[in-house]
Design a protein around this motif. Sequence first.
Motif, mmCIF file in Angstrom:
data_model
loop_
_atom_site.group_PDB
_atom_site.id
_atom_site.type_symbol
_atom_site.label_atom_id
_atom_site.label_comp_id
_atom_site.label_asym_id
_atom_site.label_seq_id
_atom_site.Cartn_x
_atom_site.Cartn_y
_atom_site.Cartn_z
ATOM 1 N N MET A 342 0.807 -1.231 0.000
ATOM 2 C CA MET A 342 0.000 0.000 0.000
ATOM 3 C C MET A 342 0.840 1.281 0.000
ATOM 4 S SD MET A 342 -2.924 1.178 2.691
ATOM 5 C CE MET A 342 -1.863 2.262 3.606
ATOM 6 N N PHE A 343 0.335 2.275 -0.735
ATOM 7 C CA PHE A 343 0.973 3.600 -0.719
ATOM 8 C C PHE A 343 -0.098 4.676 -0.760
ATOM 9 C CE2 PHE A 343 0.893 2.053 -5.116
ATOM 10 C CZ PHE A 343 0.359 3.116 -5.816
ATOM 11 N N PHE A 344 0.319 5.917 -0.655
ATOM 12 C CA PHE A 344 -0.604 7.051 -0.708
ATOM 13 C C PHE A 344 -0.337 7.897 -1.948
ATOM 14 C CE2 PHE A 344 -1.002 5.890 3.680
ATOM 15 C CZ PHE A 344 -2.293 6.267 4.031
ATOM 16 N N GLU A 345 -1.386 8.508 -2.442
ATOM 17 C CA GLU A 345 -1.267 9.538 -3.479
ATOM 18 C C GLU A 345 -1.733 10.845 -2.838
ATOM 19 O OE1 GLU A 345 -3.766 8.774 -6.884
ATOM 20 O OE2 GLU A 345 -3.531 10.796 -7.697
ATOM 21 N N ILE A 346 -1.020 11.923 -3.103
ATOM 22 C CA ILE A 346 -1.476 13.251 -2.687
ATOM 23 C C ILE A 346 -1.934 13.939 -3.967
ATOM 24 C CG2 ILE A 346 -0.891 15.349 -1.404
ATOM 25 C CD1 ILE A 346 -0.303 12.712 0.145
ATOM 26 N N ILE A 347 -3.132 14.506 -3.954
ATOM 27 C CA ILE A 347 -3.683 15.080 -5.193
ATOM 28 C C ILE A 347 -4.323 16.433 -4.905
ATOM 29 C CG2 ILE A 347 -5.858 13.782 -4.924
ATOM 30 C CD1 ILE A 347 -5.931 13.582 -8.042
ATOM 31 N N GLN A 348 -4.080 17.365 -5.825
ATOM 32 C CA GLN A 348 -4.787 18.652 -5.782
ATOM 33 C C GLN A 348 -5.473 18.826 -7.132
ATOM 34 O OE1 GLN A 348 -2.411 22.174 -5.033
ATOM 35 N NE2 GLN A 348 -4.223 23.491 -4.918
ATOM 36 N N ARG A 349 -6.788 18.920 -7.106
ATOM 37 C CA ARG A 349 -7.541 19.085 -8.347
ATOM 38 C C ARG A 349 -7.790 20.557 -8.615
ATOM 39 N NH1 ARG A 349 -9.321 14.443 -10.424
ATOM 40 N NH2 ARG A 349 -9.411 12.616 -9.068
ATOM 41 N N LYS A 350 -7.474 20.987 -9.827
ATOM 42 C CA LYS A 350 -7.811 22.341 -10.240
ATOM 43 C C LYS A 350 -8.685 22.209 -11.481
ATOM 44 C CE LYS A 350 -5.134 25.497 -8.674
ATOM 45 N NZ LYS A 350 -4.033 26.437 -8.342
ATOM 46 N N GLY A 351 -9.883 21.680 -11.226
ATOM 47 C CA GLY A 351 -10.856 21.483 -12.299
ATOM 48 C C GLY A 351 -10.889 20.064 -12.830
ATOM 49 N N ALA A 352 -9.719 19.483 -13.039
ATOM 50 C CA ALA A 352 -9.679 18.143 -13.645
ATOM 51 C C ALA A 352 -10.361 17.118 -12.757
ATOM 52 C CB ALA A 352 -8.226 17.720 -13.886
ATOM 53 N N GLN A 353 -11.145 16.224 -13.377
ATOM 54 C CA GLN A 353 -11.815 15.153 -12.634
ATOM 55 C C GLN A 353 -11.200 13.792 -12.952
ATOM 56 O OE1 GLN A 353 -13.987 15.682 -10.244
ATOM 57 N NE2 GLN A 353 -13.833 17.868 -10.629
ATOM 58 N N SER A 354 -10.102 13.798 -13.709
ATOM 59 C CA SER A 354 -9.500 12.540 -14.147
ATOM 60 C C SER A 354 -8.417 12.089 -13.153
ATOM 61 C CB SER A 354 -8.949 12.705 -15.558
ATOM 62 O OG SER A 354 -8.142 13.872 -15.625
ATOM 63 N N PHE A 355 -7.557 11.161 -13.589
ATOM 64 C CA PHE A 355 -6.676 10.488 -12.629
ATOM 65 C C PHE A 355 -5.189 10.563 -12.984
ATOM 66 C CE2 PHE A 355 -10.919 9.025 -12.119
ATOM 67 C CZ PHE A 355 -11.065 8.919 -10.744
ATOM 68 N N GLY A 356 -4.855 11.408 -13.957
ATOM 69 C CA GLY A 356 -3.443 11.601 -14.256
ATOM 70 C C GLY A 356 -2.895 10.679 -15.321
ATOM 71 N N LYS A 357 -3.759 10.368 -16.318
ATOM 72 C CA LYS A 357 -3.360 9.450 -17.393
ATOM 73 C C LYS A 357 -2.037 9.862 -18.049
ATOM 74 C CE LYS A 357 -5.098 7.894 -21.858
ATOM 75 N NZ LYS A 357 -6.215 7.962 -22.806
ATOM 76 N N GLY A 358 -1.854 11.169 -18.217
ATOM 77 C CA GLY A 358 -0.645 11.671 -18.880
ATOM 78 C C GLY A 358 0.629 11.369 -18.108
ATOM 79 N N ASN A 359 0.471 11.011 -16.819
ATOM 80 C CA ASN A 359 1.652 10.717 -15.997
ATOM 81 C C ASN A 359 1.934 9.228 -15.855
ATOM 82 O OD1 ASN A 359 2.249 13.423 -15.340
ATOM 83 N ND2 ASN A 359 0.599 13.420 -13.825
ATOM 84 N N PHE A 360 1.021 8.409 -16.373
ATOM 85 C CA PHE A 360 1.135 6.976 -16.120
ATOM 86 C C PHE A 360 2.502 6.426 -16.515
ATOM 87 C CE2 PHE A 360 -3.725 5.968 -16.452
ATOM 88 C CZ PHE A 360 -3.921 6.586 -15.229
ATOM 89 N N LYS A 361 2.945 6.786 -17.745
ATOM 90 C CA LYS A 361 4.173 6.159 -18.241
ATOM 91 C C LYS A 361 5.365 6.533 -17.350
ATOM 92 C CE LYS A 361 6.315 4.977 -22.625
ATOM 93 N NZ LYS A 361 7.727 5.298 -22.464
ATOM 94 N N ALA A 362 5.511 7.843 -17.072
ATOM 95 C CA ALA A 362 6.631 8.287 -16.241
ATOM 96 C C ALA A 362 6.573 7.634 -14.860
ATOM 97 C CB ALA A 362 6.615 9.806 -16.106
ATOM 98 N N LEU A 363 5.351 7.508 -14.339
ATOM 99 C CA LEU A 363 5.172 6.919 -13.019
ATOM 100 C C LEU A 363 5.527 5.449 -12.984
ATOM 101 C CD1 LEU A 363 1.820 8.166 -11.598
ATOM 102 C CD2 LEU A 363 4.011 8.015 -10.422
ATOM 103 N N PHE A 364 5.051 4.725 -14.003
ATOM 104 C CA PHE A 364 5.279 3.288 -13.981
ATOM 105 C C PHE A 364 6.744 2.976 -14.222
ATOM 106 C CE2 PHE A 364 0.571 3.050 -15.050
ATOM 107 C CZ PHE A 364 0.277 3.190 -13.702
ATOM 108 N N GLU A 365 7.413 3.837 -14.976
ATOM 109 C CA GLU A 365 8.857 3.639 -15.122
ATOM 110 C C GLU A 365 9.551 3.885 -13.782
ATOM 111 O OE1 GLU A 365 9.110 4.486 -19.907
ATOM 112 O OE2 GLU A 365 9.595 6.113 -18.518
ATOM 113 N N ALA A 366 9.036 4.854 -13.011
ATOM 114 C CA ALA A 366 9.601 5.108 -11.674
ATOM 115 C C ALA A 366 9.381 3.888 -10.771
ATOM 116 C CB ALA A 366 8.971 6.349 -11.053
ATOM 117 N N ILE A 367 8.193 3.285 -10.871
ATOM 118 C CA ILE A 367 7.909 2.092 -10.058
ATOM 119 C C ILE A 367 8.804 0.933 -10.484
ATOM 120 C CG2 ILE A 367 6.153 0.344 -9.519
ATOM 121 C CD1 ILE A 367 4.062 2.597 -9.647
#
Length: 377
Positions: A342-367
Amino acid sequence: MENVTYSGEKIFDEAKDFLPINGTDYVELFVGNAKQSAHFYKTAFGFQSVAYAGLETGMKDRVSYVLQQDKIRLVLTSPLEEGGEINAHINKHGDGVKVIALWVDDATKAWEETTKRGAESYFEPLIEEDAHGKVVRSGIHTYGETVHIFVERKAYNGAFLPGYQPWKSDYNPSEIGLRYIDHMVGNVGWGEMNKWCEFYAKVMGFAQLVSFDDKDISTEYTALMSKVMSNGTGRIKFPINEPADGRKKSQIEEYIDFYNGAGVQHIAVATNNIIETVAELRARGVEFLRVPDTYYETVLDRVGEIDEDLEPLKQLNILIDRDDEGYLLQIFTKPVLDRPTMFFEIIQRKGAQSFGKGNFKALFEAIEREQELRNTL
Ligand code: FE2
């Protein structure tokens, strides 16, 4: 039911209102040492001491610490005896989320409506009372050994639940701006995503917000699939992930291996000022996944103008994404347990209702870089 628009689409036509949910009531983790976990969540995450149940309050077999920050309530529970459900859970899964409790106006009806539609009962409606009034709770099973407990507390004004006493502590590190649970993600096994999405649709009346396949969420090595289920008000969002075929072992498989089954992968908590919140978390020793600095060379080309200066975001390694309705800022901790679960995500929404699809690749490479260090890729 009112239609809520997400990303320009009316997707709530199918959301049913037989299960009105006011919000998340609490999240309970079964942990090996609740006293020390409570210290961690106070010190590192700024949770406040709220209530306690244990030997001193007449509880014989377990101890529970209740912590809160704005609308986020955590319950940390450890067993006091050998054998039993809590020990078995910890032995199999390590520390992890057992209960996602949902705040409802009628816990009896919530149990009846969901079990009628096929939910497996965890426990029947149960009335608990003390000098502060009465609470009705009931429970159903969801993926893995995780459960949902429905909490009806309109006739109660005590610290948490009957049986708990207020927890007065002399040690009270300040809050860090965490406000509410934005979403909670479940990892399920191979081929099980659709089954659990159907469960949330049929049994709980949720609708599917969005779906990502392995083309959206893959790197050179690993892949996963995800669908996001939401209740009618949009206050409860449960993305469900399953592994997908890749050249190497995906993070979802790694989770399933170490958790020994399906379970809660991450809790996303919202803040109004992610720069302050993350700076404070880092100062208090919380570790985050890191994307390469090159991410920040092109990110504004992708997301356009944002209110924040890029420099502090880059320094803190906060990620940015945009959809039709606005943008969001997000960051992911490393697992907060010894098992890579288990881990935590910290999120601040400024209008967007989505989940950060544009970051998936960079994130999964980090994982994947972290998995490589663990020899689990
Ligand atoms: Fe998330």
